[in-house]
Write a protein that holds these residues in place. Structure first.
Motif, PDB file in Angstrom:
ATOM      1  N   SER A   1      24.179  19.296  18.532  1.00  0.00           N
ATOM      2  CA  SER A   1      23.284  19.255  17.377  1.00  0.00           C
ATOM      3  C   SER A   1      22.938  20.660  16.888  1.00  0.00           C
ATOM      4  CB  SER A   1      21.998  18.501  17.734  1.00  0.00           C
ATOM      5  OG  SER A   1      22.271  17.143  18.007  1.00  0.00           O
TER       6      SER A   1
ATOM      7  N   LEU B   1      15.085  20.010  14.719  1.00  0.00           N
ATOM      8  CA  LEU B   1      15.305  18.990  15.743  1.00  0.00           C
ATOM      9  C   LEU B   1      14.005  18.280  16.116  1.00  0.00           C
ATOM     10  CD1 LEU B   1      17.858  20.813  18.083  1.00  0.00           C
ATOM     11  CD2 LEU B   1      18.324  19.154  16.266  1.00  0.00           C
TER      12      LEU B   1
ATOM     13  N   ASP C   1      23.585  10.954  16.945  1.00  0.00           N
ATOM     14  CA  ASP C   1      23.745  11.720  18.179  1.00  0.00           C
ATOM     15  C   ASP C   1      25.234  11.751  18.505  1.00  0.00           C
ATOM     16  OD1 ASP C   1      24.078  12.103  21.106  1.00  0.00           O
ATOM     17  OD2 ASP C   1      21.893  12.117  21.144  1.00  0.00           O
ATOM     18  N   TYR C   2      25.765  12.933  18.814  1.00  0.00           N
ATOM     19  CA  TYR C   2      27.202  13.063  19.050  1.00  0.00           C
ATOM     20  C   TYR C   2      27.668  12.401  20.336  1.00  0.00           C
ATOM     21  CZ  TYR C   2      27.341  16.252  15.102  1.00  0.00           C
ATOM     22  OH  TYR C   2      27.252  16.777  13.851  1.00  0.00           O
ATOM     23  N   ASN C   3      26.767  12.102  21.251  1.00  0.00           N
ATOM     24  CA  ASN C   3      27.150  11.417  22.484  1.00  0.00           C
ATOM     25  C   ASN C   3      26.894   9.916  22.420  1.00  0.00           C
ATOM     26  OD1 ASN C   3      28.118  13.704  23.655  1.00  0.00           O
ATOM     27  ND2 ASN C   3      26.377  14.040  25.021  1.00  0.00           N
TER      28      ASN C   3
ATOM     29  N   SER D   1      18.961  14.217  18.915  1.00  0.00           N
ATOM     30  CA  SER D   1      19.600  14.308  20.227  1.00  0.00           C
ATOM     31  C   SER D   1      18.821  13.512  21.261  1.00  0.00           C
ATOM     32  CB  SER D   1      19.700  15.776  20.662  1.00  0.00           C
ATOM     33  OG  SER D   1      20.374  16.535  19.693  1.00  0.00           O
TER      34      SER D   1
ATOM     35  N   GLU E   1      20.096  15.240  12.756  1.00  0.00           N
ATOM     36  CA  GLU E   1      20.492  15.383  14.151  1.00  0.00           C
ATOM     37  C   GLU E   1      19.331  14.939  15.049  1.00  0.00           C
ATOM     38  OE1 GLU E   1      23.459  16.239  15.048  1.00  0.00           O
ATOM     39  OE2 GLU E   1      24.267  16.928  13.127  1.00  0.00           O
TER      40      GLU E   1
ATOM     41  N   SER F   1      23.607  16.229  24.573  1.00  0.00           N
ATOM     42  CA  SER F   1      24.040  16.241  23.168  1.00  0.00           C
ATOM     43  C   SER F   1      23.382  17.336  22.328  1.00  0.00           C
ATOM     44  CB  SER F   1      23.775  14.883  22.520  1.00  0.00           C
ATOM     45  OG  SER F   1      22.382  14.596  22.511  1.00  0.00           O
ATOM     46  N   GLU F   2      22.289  17.924  22.810  1.00  0.00           N
ATOM     47  CA  GLU F   2      21.569  18.878  21.971  1.00  0.00           C
ATOM     48  C   GLU F   2      22.418  20.103  21.646  1.00  0.00           C
ATOM     49  OE1 GLU F   2      17.407  21.449  21.794  1.00  0.00           O
ATOM     50  OE2 GLU F   2      17.557  19.674  23.062  1.00  0.00           O
TER      51      GLU F   2
END
Length: 228
Positions: free
Chosen positions: A129, A186, A89-91, A120, A118, A125-126
């Motif tokens: 993704s 996702l 997750d990018y966050n 999220s 990915e 954060s989605e």
């Protein structure tokens, strides 16, 4: 926790000790219970072995699907003989740390293929993704992935900047991001994470085993080496 250890140990004891039988009610033989009560130091190791076997069983139920990446969402050698799957997750701050570990792993081992899933789970954060999968469709996944972690947290502004750094065609990406294939990916990633019993990110699959956390490059190398 004590009950969990006891239940796991009792379940394993029938196979490990060979002295126990199961009653009609499903309770362990009194001899097994007495043995474990007299040797409580066995419980943590047996519970660990029990959970390891349970995780292996969950992974086996998913099968080869876990190793089939979203087209383009791969780091390292796409034909590598050592496969690492990362749910990220990018966050997630630990995912950001572990992205550097993955970069180091890829740099030191040309046989490593990293499948990025990915997942999220952090607020906001989605959007990142979705753009990551759109970047993958354009062959720009690795560049976006790196830029997004450098610019995190994910916001509409940072996602756009990461995409621009990666050379993503934004109009094409926006159109692709609305396609059913992206939402299906996702949802599928979230479902697999749930089936595997993951509780957060980063989470990993390698060498026929699952594990969680920012474990470092050495641990990741050891994990992928189990497969070779």
């Amino acid at each position: 926790m004590k009950q969990l250890l006891t239940n796991a140990a009792l379940a394993l004891a029938c196979g490990f000790l060979g002295a126990a039988t199961w009653s009609a009610t499903g309770l362990a033989d009194k001899r097994t219970e007495a043995y474990l009560m007299e040797n409580p130091q066995l419980l943590p190791a047996m519970a660990q072995a029990y959970e390891k076997q349970a995780a292996s069983d969950r992974l086996a139920q998913i099968g080869e699907q876990i190793y089939q990446p979203f087209p383009g969402a791969v780091l390292g050698n796409p034909d590598g003989s050592k496969v690492l799957v990362k749910f990220t997750d990018y966050n997630c701050p630990y995912c950001r740390v572990s992205s550097e570990d993955v970069d180091a792993l890829v740099a030191q081992d040309p046989e490593v293929k990293v499948i990025i899933r990915e997942w999220s789970i952090f607020q906001g954060s989605e959007i990142a993704s979705v753009m990551a999968l759109a970047a993958a469709e354009q062959g720009k996944f690795a560049a976006f992935h790196k830029a997004m972690f450098e610019l995190a947290p994910a916001t509409p502004e940072t996602v756009r900047e990461a995409a621009e750094r990666a050379g993503v065609e934004l109009e094409r990406a926006q159109a692709f991001g609305q396609s059913p294939v992206v939402q299906a990916e996702l949802r599928n990633n979230a479902l697999m994470a749930q089936q595997l019993g993951f509780t957060g990110t980063p989470s990993w699959v390698a060498g026929g085993q699952t594990f969680e956390g920012a474990v470092g490059t050495s641990a990741l190398q050891a994990a992928v080496d189990r497969e070779s």
